[in-house]
Motif scaffolding. Structure first.
Motif, PDB file in Angstrom:
ATOM      1  N   GLY A  82     -94.074  18.470 -50.678  1.00  0.00           N
ATOM      2  CA  GLY A  82     -93.620  18.969 -49.562  1.00  0.00           C
ATOM      3  C   GLY A  82     -92.783  20.156 -49.344  1.00  0.00           C
ATOM      4  O   GLY A  82     -92.482  20.850 -48.343  1.00  0.00           O
ATOM      5  N   VAL A  83     -92.488  20.642 -50.688  1.00  0.00           N
ATOM      6  CA  VAL A  83     -91.664  21.913 -50.683  1.00  0.00           C
ATOM      7  C   VAL A  83     -92.471  23.174 -50.599  1.00  0.00           C
ATOM      8  O   VAL A  83     -93.504  23.188 -51.472  1.00  0.00           O
ATOM      9  CB  VAL A  83     -90.795  21.902 -52.140  1.00  0.00           C
ATOM     10  N   VAL A  84     -92.382  24.214 -49.642  1.00  0.00           N
ATOM     11  CA  VAL A  84     -93.110  25.290 -49.536  1.00  0.00           C
ATOM     12  C   VAL A  84     -92.109  26.610 -50.141  1.00  0.00           C
ATOM     13  O   VAL A  84     -90.964  26.613 -49.763  1.00  0.00           O
ATOM     14  CB  VAL A  84     -93.240  25.382 -48.008  1.00  0.00           C
ATOM     15  N   TYR A  85     -92.685  27.325 -51.119  1.00  0.00           N
ATOM     16  CA  TYR A  85     -91.863  28.320 -51.589  1.00  0.00           C
ATOM     17  C   TYR A  85     -92.374  29.429 -50.889  1.00  0.00           C
ATOM     18  O   TYR A  85     -93.158  29.855 -50.506  1.00  0.00           O
ATOM     19  CB  TYR A  85     -92.334  28.421 -52.964  1.00  0.00           C
ATOM     20  N   ASP A  86     -91.252  30.095 -50.722  1.00  0.00           N
ATOM     21  CA  ASP A  86     -91.317  31.594 -50.034  1.00  0.00           C
ATOM     22  C   ASP A  86     -91.856  32.659 -50.993  1.00  0.00           C
ATOM     23  O   ASP A  86     -91.809  32.220 -52.193  1.00  0.00           O
ATOM     24  CB  ASP A  86     -90.118  31.867 -49.481  1.00  0.00           C
ATOM     25  N   GLU A  87     -92.417  33.613 -50.574  1.00  0.00           N
ATOM     26  CA  GLU A  87     -93.008  34.650 -51.259  1.00  0.00           C
ATOM     27  C   GLU A  87     -91.712  35.482 -51.905  1.00  0.00           C
ATOM     28  O   GLU A  87     -90.661  35.615 -51.228  1.00  0.00           O
ATOM     29  CB  GLU A  87     -93.772  35.618 -50.365  1.00  0.00           C
ATOM     30  N   ASP A  88     -91.907  35.630 -53.044  1.00  0.00           N
ATOM     31  CA  ASP A  88     -90.888  36.520 -53.828  1.00  0.00           C
ATOM     32  C   ASP A  88     -90.708  37.958 -53.149  1.00  0.00           C
ATOM     33  O   ASP A  88     -91.622  38.483 -52.870  1.00  0.00           O
ATOM     34  CB  ASP A  88     -91.323  36.718 -55.519  1.00  0.00           C
ATOM     35  N   LYS A  89     -89.295  38.117 -52.990  1.00  0.00           N
ATOM     36  CA  LYS A  89     -89.093  39.539 -52.406  1.00  0.00           C
ATOM     37  C   LYS A  89     -89.188  40.660 -53.292  1.00  0.00           C
ATOM     38  O   LYS A  89     -88.971  40.400 -54.760  1.00  0.00           O
ATOM     39  CB  LYS A  89     -87.526  39.363 -51.744  1.00  0.00           C
ATOM     40  N   VAL A  90     -89.559  41.728 -52.942  1.00  0.00           N
ATOM     41  CA  VAL A  90     -89.803  42.858 -53.758  1.00  0.00           C
ATOM     42  C   VAL A  90     -88.517  43.342 -54.215  1.00  0.00           C
ATOM     43  O   VAL A  90     -87.808  43.729 -53.235  1.00  0.00           O
ATOM     44  CB  VAL A  90     -90.646  43.861 -53.269  1.00  0.00           C
ATOM     45  N   ASP A  91     -88.407  43.488 -55.530  1.00  0.00           N
ATOM     46  CA  ASP A  91     -86.917  44.441 -55.922  1.00  0.00           C
ATOM     47  C   ASP A  91     -87.282  45.678 -56.122  1.00  0.00           C
ATOM     48  O   ASP A  91     -88.071  46.034 -56.831  1.00  0.00           O
ATOM     49  CB  ASP A  91     -86.668  43.673 -57.327  1.00  0.00           C
ATOM     50  N   PHE A  92     -87.040  46.602 -55.093  1.00  0.00           N
ATOM     51  CA  PHE A  92     -87.020  47.886 -55.158  1.00  0.00           C
ATOM     52  C   PHE A  92     -86.378  48.730 -56.229  1.00  0.00           C
ATOM     53  O   PHE A  92     -86.653  49.846 -56.692  1.00  0.00           O
ATOM     54  CB  PHE A  92     -86.674  48.668 -53.980  1.00  0.00           C
TER      55      PHE A  92
END
Length: 463
Positions: A121-131
């Motif tokens: 049931g855990v929903v993982y968020d998208e990885d944020k782009v490291d500029f």
């Protein structure tokens, strides 16, 4: 040594206790000098050294035995017990923390471990782009990734398209074929699709050629263009000398395909006129002449080119099939040609409907009340069963249908039961039906007008 001496001073050891110990070495009471490490030592000092060694062994043994219980020795030599519980093989399998911290629950709620995604049931968020990442590329954010399908070459074209067309001859769903072709990258081989479909239908039945004409009309505008269809028929006219070797009637059929394509508006009307005076091949000239004649007949006499090949197989309604079966049987009774009747039955292309043919044939025998019809129908059924045009299952179903309808048939034909018994018996003798099917034949019992228990009274006629 300092710790041992401090412990000995606090707990003096008597000689009796030392002598009683099982693991102590035997003591010597002689007052002699001993040599230790090359030095002569007095008896008192040797005794003291032995006491210290014994205490060391005892402390080492207790520390190793009680290490799980947390026993320790204080600075003054006293044993101190901690609150840590002893370890055991079972306690090692326990997933609770051994540090004495926490609530004793498993790590990460039981969802941890190697190769585990985590709790359900855990929903993982998208990885944020490291500029600030040195590997970051600003152009990758606007990229669209698509699956690249390589175009078909000549070798893989026939292996891929031929099974699709042959399967279409079985199910007749043109939309499914159009979807399959849309998934393929036909490339420059797109104009070869109509040519391959037509060449496969030349060796098939009339119903398959009708399906091919419908397929070309369905594909034009979705997968093919009018120029692709025109180029394909041009290749067909060039390949006619090779097609005639396998199908002698190929020029006439190709001409009918051209006329049908013009009527369906997938070929321009100027296609035939463009070949006038420019055709050297006699087969191509015959095909173009056939197409021109059909188009003129449709213009002058109203010939329906949209139904040029006819509607064969199970696409026709049941009532129409029943009428054609009756016409076939009547024509056979007039001519008596079993070969022609077999050919006509094959052209109907309804092997699943042959039980209707058997049913109508037996009904004609019961309604004719003549021996000629019985013998002719019996001969026809025998020939059709011998050539396996009518299978055993279809024959059985046809006779069983007659058996079930005998109550209604006998209303119109009073002597139907006797005629049926005669026909079934002769069919069994001729080897058309088996003994089991013969025994299923219904028969009407004889009426008793006077019985022993009726007292001489006559039974009514409706009894």
């Amino acid at each position: 040594a300092t710790d041992c001496e401090a412990w000995l001073n606090a707990n003096p050891v008597e000689a009796v206790d030392l002598s009683e110990s099982g693991d102590e070495e035997p003591t010597f009471t002689e007052n002699i000098n001993k040599e230790v490490n090359g030095n002569w030592i007095a008896t008192g000092s040797i005794h003291e050294a032995r006491l210290k060694a014994k205490v060391k062994r005892r402390l080492r043994k207790n520390s190793s035995r009680d290490s799980g219980r947390g026993d320790s020795v204080s600075d003054n030599g006293d044993a101190v017990r901690s609150a840590v519980l002893p370890t055991s093989p079972k306690s090692k399998l326990n997933r609770k923390s051994r540090m004495g911290k926490g609530r004793g629950l498993p790590k990460k709620g039981g969802a941890g471990g190697k190769g585990v995604w985590g709790p359900a049931g855990v929903v993982y968020d998208e990885d944020k782009v490291d500029f600030k990442d040195p590997n970051y590329d600003a152009e990758q954010e606007n990229c669209v990734y698509e699956t690249v399908v390589l175009p078909l070459d000549e070798e893989t074209f026939e292996k891929t398209v031929t099974p699709i067309v042959q399967e279409y001859f079985e199910h007749g769903d043109a939309n499914e074929v159009a979807e399959l072709f849309a998934e393929l990258n036909l490339g420059g081989m797109r104009s070869n699709v109509p040519m391959l479909a037509v060449s496969l239908s030349l060796e098939a039945k009339a119903s398959h050629r009708e399906l091919t004409s419908r397929l070309l009309s369905e594909l034009c505008g979705r997968v093919l263009t009018c120029s692709d269809v025109e180029a394909s028929f041009h290749k067909l006219l060039m390949e006619l000398p090779d097609l005639v070797l396998d199908t002698p009637t190929a020029p006439r059929m190709v001409g009918q395909f051209i006329a049908r394509a013009v009527a369906d508006n997938i070929l321009p009307k100027s296609f035939i006129d463009g070949y006038k005076g420019r055709v050297d091949c006699e087969y191509a000239r015959a095909a173009l002449d056939r197409a021109a004649v059909l188009l003129r007949m449709s213009l002058w006499t109203g010939l329906r080119i949209d139904n040029l090949w006819g509607s064969g197989g199970g696409q026709r309604p049941v009532n129409q099939l029943i009428k054609e079966v009756n016409l076939l049987l009547k024509e056979y009774l007039l001519s008596g040609d079993t070969v022609e009747a077999e050919r006509c039955l094959r052209e109907l292309e309804v092997p699943h409907f042959h039980h209707e043919f058997v049913y109508e044939a037996v009904i004609m025998v019961l309604e004719s009340k003549g021996d000629r019809t019985l013998q002719m129908i019996l001969q026809l059924l025998k020939c059709l069963c011998a050539s396996t045009v009518i299978t055993v299952d279809q024959l059985r179903r046809g006779f069983e249908r007659v058996y079930l309808d005998m109550a209604d048939i006998s209303i119109d034909v009073p002597c139907a039961y006797s005629l049926l018994e005669q026909f079934v018996e002769q069919s069994f003798n001729a080897g058309v039906i088996n003994k089991k099917l013969r025994d299923l034949c219904p028969c009407r019992g004889r009426k008793r007008f006077i019985s022993e228990g009726d007292g001489g009274r006559l039974k009514l006629e409706s009894y």
